[in-house]
Design an enzyme around this catalytic site. Structure first.
Site, mmCIF file in Angstrom:
data_model
loop_
_atom_site.group_PDB
_atom_site.id
_atom_site.type_symbol
_atom_site.label_atom_id
_atom_site.label_comp_id
_atom_site.label_asym_id
_atom_site.label_seq_id
_atom_site.Cartn_x
_atom_site.Cartn_y
_atom_site.Cartn_z
ATOM 1 N N SER A 138 0.866 -1.173 0.000
ATOM 2 C CA SER A 138 0.000 0.000 0.000
ATOM 3 C C SER A 138 0.897 1.216 0.000
ATOM 4 C CB SER A 138 -0.875 0.002 1.261
ATOM 5 O OG SER A 138 -1.474 1.260 1.478
ATOM 6 N N TYR A 151 -2.118 -0.356 10.587
ATOM 7 C CA TYR A 151 -2.134 -0.858 9.208
ATOM 8 C C TYR A 151 -0.798 -0.577 8.523
ATOM 9 C CZ TYR A 151 -3.597 -1.263 4.304
ATOM 10 O OH TYR A 151 -3.690 -1.612 2.967
#
Length: 298
Positions: A138, A151
């Site tokens: 990501s 995250y």
């Protein structure tokens, strides 16, 4: 130049929805036989189709991972594995103080340790076939914005694992590629926003005073980026390229936002802090301020 797809397997984790499902369908359309990892039977029926074989796969379950490796090994002579796409992930946008240590562990189990376990199980077969490991990271694997700490921590770690693995297995003919999507319209991002709202109610009153305004602003920003984000098919196209081109890059970003955010790592930390705070201000609810006096329920 691309490689032949004839009689080649691709295993994809987290293929129930979003990027995983879009990638499974695109790989199948290119002629690969796709082993699509899903969590539920209803998801299996939704993804099943020509060249798409759904498999029950919880990547935190060792028995499921062994079953995947056995399934790949059964086909290894006539249909070698071209790639494993480590895509499964969970996301939560919660301040570090308010994210319980149990939830930290659960997130690392899915977003990091599960991918390592799948890779370990399939790596001997990938070495035999000269296959590839495609890790879906990501932009959060490069930049850790407020409330994205848990995250981002898993994605930073996945980036590190990818770098080390790439240098370990290159001499054995296996290529390791990282995909770094920005804003993509998927169910996972929507679940993260909903989860953040639930987390607010679970915070102590003091934590809500500290972080309530921030969480609301981040949620509003995330919802806005979801609406303007790329479709999952755009990320799938990049993943397919990483699997099929003869000489893939070590990293691919997905979307202009991801490319720009990755470049911000060259800026001073304090400047980045100011930039990210300024980007959140338009999303603050009326009456909120980024201060210790803010509350979540004004």
């Amino acid at each position: 130049m691309t490689l032949s797809t004839e009689s080649a397997l691709v295993a994809i984790t987290g293929a129930s929805t979003g990027i995983g499902a879009a990638t499974a369908r695109e790989m199948a359309a290119r002629g690969f036989h796709v082993l699509a990892g899903v969590r539920r039977q209803s998801d299996a029926e939704a993804i099943r189709g020509p060249n798409v074989e759904p498999l029950e796969l919880d990547i935190t379950n060792p028995e499921h991972i062994r079953a995947l490796a056995t399934r790949v090994r059964e086909d290894s002579l006539g249909r070698p594995i071209r790639a494993v796409v480590n895509n499964a992930a969970v996301q939560a946008n919660v301040p570090i103080e308010a994210f319980s240590i149990e939830r930290w562990r659960d997130m690392f189990e899915v977003n990091l340790f599960g991918h390592v376990a799948v890779t370990q199980a399939l790596l001997p077969l990938l070495i035999e076939s000269g296959g590839r490991v495609i890790n879906i990271s990501s932009v959060g694997g490069k930049i850790a914005m407020a409330t994205y700490g848990p995250y981002a921590a898993t994605k930073f770690a996945l980036e590190a694992v990818s770098d080390s693995l790439r240098r370990e297995v290159a001499r054995h003919g296996v290529q390791v590629v990282v995909i770094e999507p920005g804003a993509v319209r998927t169910e996972m991002l929507g679940r993260a926003v909903a989860g953040a709202k639930d987390s607010l109610s679970a915070m102590t009153a003091e934590q809500r005073r500290r972080y309530g305004a921030l969480v609301h602003a981040v949620n509003a920003q995330a919802e806005a980026s979801t609406k303007s984000g790329l479709p999952a098919e755009a990320a799938a196209a990049v993943i397919v390229k990483a699997v099929t081109v003869r000489k893939p890059r070590t990293r691919y970003t997905v979307g202009r936002e991801a490319a720009l955010l990755s470049m911000t790592r060259l800026l001073p930390d304090r400047l980045l802090d100011c930039m990210f705070a300024a980007a959140l201000r338009p999303h603050l609810r009326k009456g909120f301020q980024f201060s210790s006096a803010s509350t979540a329920d004004r």
